[in-house]
Design an enzyme around this catalytic site. Sequence first.
Site, PDB file in Angstrom:
ATOM      1  N   TYR A 143      -6.197 -30.731 -37.634  1.00 40.94           N
ATOM      2  CA  TYR A 143      -5.017 -29.772 -38.544  1.00 40.94           C
ATOM      3  C   TYR A 143      -5.714 -29.386 -39.546  1.00 40.94           C
ATOM      4  CZ  TYR A 143      -1.063 -29.833 -35.311  1.00 40.94           C
ATOM      5  OH  TYR A 143      -0.149 -29.662 -34.477  1.00 40.94           O
ATOM      6  N   LYS A 194      -8.800 -41.383 -28.190  1.00 37.76           N
ATOM      7  CA  LYS A 194      -9.833 -40.985 -26.962  1.00 37.76           C
ATOM      8  C   LYS A 194     -11.181 -41.590 -27.303  1.00 37.76           C
ATOM      9  CE  LYS A 194      -9.673 -38.253 -23.764  1.00 37.76           C
ATOM     10  NZ  LYS A 194      -9.732 -38.357 -22.366  1.00 37.76           N
ATOM     11  N   ASP A 227      -4.682 -39.389 -22.967  1.00 38.31           N
ATOM     12  CA  ASP A 227      -4.450 -38.865 -21.500  1.00 38.31           C
ATOM     13  C   ASP A 227      -3.360 -39.680 -20.709  1.00 38.31           C
ATOM     14  OD1 ASP A 227      -6.448 -40.295 -21.296  1.00 38.31           O
ATOM     15  OD2 ASP A 227      -7.431 -39.081 -19.806  1.00 38.31           O
ATOM     16  N   ASP A 251       1.367 -34.810 -31.885  1.00 40.74           N
ATOM     17  CA  ASP A 251       2.028 -33.478 -31.631  1.00 40.74           C
ATOM     18  C   ASP A 251       2.457 -33.487 -30.119  1.00 40.74           C
ATOM     19  OD1 ASP A 251       2.905 -30.800 -32.310  1.00 40.74           O
ATOM     20  OD2 ASP A 251       1.199 -29.896 -31.556  1.00 40.74           O
ATOM     21  N   ASP A 255       6.051 -34.206 -28.310  1.00 39.19           N
ATOM     22  CA  ASP A 255       6.988 -33.404 -27.508  1.00 39.19           C
ATOM     23  C   ASP A 255       7.185 -33.995 -26.091  1.00 39.19           C
ATOM     24  OD1 ASP A 255       7.040 -31.210 -29.411  1.00 39.19           O
ATOM     25  OD2 ASP A 255       6.387 -29.875 -27.988  1.00 39.19           O
TER      26      ASP A 255
HETATM   27  C1  IPM Z   1       5.580 -30.185 -34.764  1.00 37.84           C
HETATM   28  C2  IPM Z   1       5.161 -28.314 -34.651  1.00 37.84           C
HETATM   29  C3  IPM Z   1       4.205 -28.165 -35.743  1.00 37.84           C
HETATM   30  C4  IPM Z   1       2.813 -28.968 -35.602  1.00 37.84           C
HETATM   31  C5  IPM Z   1       3.864 -26.605 -36.001  1.00 37.84           C
HETATM   32  C6  IPM Z   1       5.128 -25.904 -36.118  1.00 37.84           C
HETATM   33  C7  IPM Z   1       2.898 -26.091 -36.982  1.00 37.84           C
HETATM   34  O1  IPM Z   1       4.721 -28.284 -33.386  1.00 37.84           O
HETATM   35  O2  IPM Z   1       6.075 -30.409 -35.872  1.00 37.84           O
HETATM   36  O3  IPM Z   1       5.223 -30.708 -34.063  1.00 37.84           O
HETATM   37  O4  IPM Z   1       2.086 -28.676 -34.681  1.00 37.84           O
HETATM   38  O5  IPM Z   1       2.692 -29.970 -36.443  1.00 37.84           O
HETATM   39 MG    MG Z   2       4.923 -30.192 -32.248  1.00 36.60          MG
END
Ligand code: IPM
Ligand code: MG
Length: 370
Positions: A143, A194, A227, A251, A255
């Site tokens: 990042y 990884k 993975d 990240d 999710d």
């Molecule tokens: C998160 C989001 C952010 C990230 C974006 C909005 C920059 O996806 O907080 O997970 O990638 O960190």
């Molecule tokens: Mg995210």
Amino acid sequence: MAANRKLLILPGDGIGPEVMGEVKRVLDWMDSHRAITFDVDEDLVGGCAYDAHGAPLSDATMNKALAADAVLLGAVGGPTWEKLPFASQPERGLLRLRKDMELFANLRPAIVFDALAEASTLKTDLVAGLDILIIRELTGGVYFGEPRGITTLPNGERRGVNTQVYDTHEIVRIGRVAFELARKRSGRVCSVEKANVMESGVLWREEMTKLGAAEYPDVKLSHMYADNCAMQLVRAPKQFDVIVTDNLFGDLLSDCAAMLTGSLGMLPSASLGAADATGRRKALYEPVHGSAPDIAGTNKANPLATILSAAMMLRYSFDLADDADLLEQAVRDVLDAGYRTADIMQEGKILISCSDMGEIVVEAMTRRTT
Ligand code: IPM
Ligand code: MG
């Protein structure tokens, strides 16, 4: 004795202002019913900040965030700002907050509330009772790594470059957060990278192993490739307790873990910096979900992730476990009573709006304290 806490509220874009409106209702209630009081300031971040100041986070707002005891953020982004140059995009505001406040530790719990176990796309028995904590490194890795950018090559082709880079101290400090929190839970940490492909992953694994052996021999440390971890999260998520991983894998995996719970609209997060001499940490609390521009302004959003983020703030920034418990319990009460916003609606339940949800949570807190 009442203590005034300095809060900066950044509602942001899309549904941000709506869900934050309900958090303000909760904080007002706390202010008048509990021992804590807040000095609340409010400002802009994301697309709305760009519209007002030409940047997704102004220096003035950044300074307020640095001076606050805690920052509460709604969400940033939306189609209006997608075509802006990279540096002006709403997400840069959020990334600047994380970076300049040095919030290296991102805590993303994925908890399945009993009342919602059936809302998951996974079989109920796989997720019922799930309670895992993903700890994502938040200020390093690909990042922020240099070099980065898009260049034109002599042959006329273009090249996009990002750099995955971790130094020892970055791995060790996020590792410590994971081990410490694991001690308060089941005493297990799964470290994810990884190492089969990336040197940064090899270093990550070596440093985690060293740290575990030297300082946390009582915590059971395991390692997993990212993975495989993604696969295991949807195959048998309850095998995990604390997962610690880098910025990009965190990240993705957070999710994935979020979806196990049935709704992104339920998941809070905390981003913490290092403790200073007085034990105070810079901190930012935000829901994991985004700005949901498609339903913005319709009073349909689920404010619970943001409300639960405020509960994390009470717990981690202000050491008010009783107040955090009360708020989390109120959320459970409301779900048990059958109230649902559209995103978690199930047959036979009561569909309510964003603002109704906030109101009912406050009523549940009142009921529990009178
Ligand atoms: C998160 C989001 C952010 C990230 C974006 C909005 C920059 O996806 O907080 O997970 O990638 O960190
Ligand atoms: Mg995210």
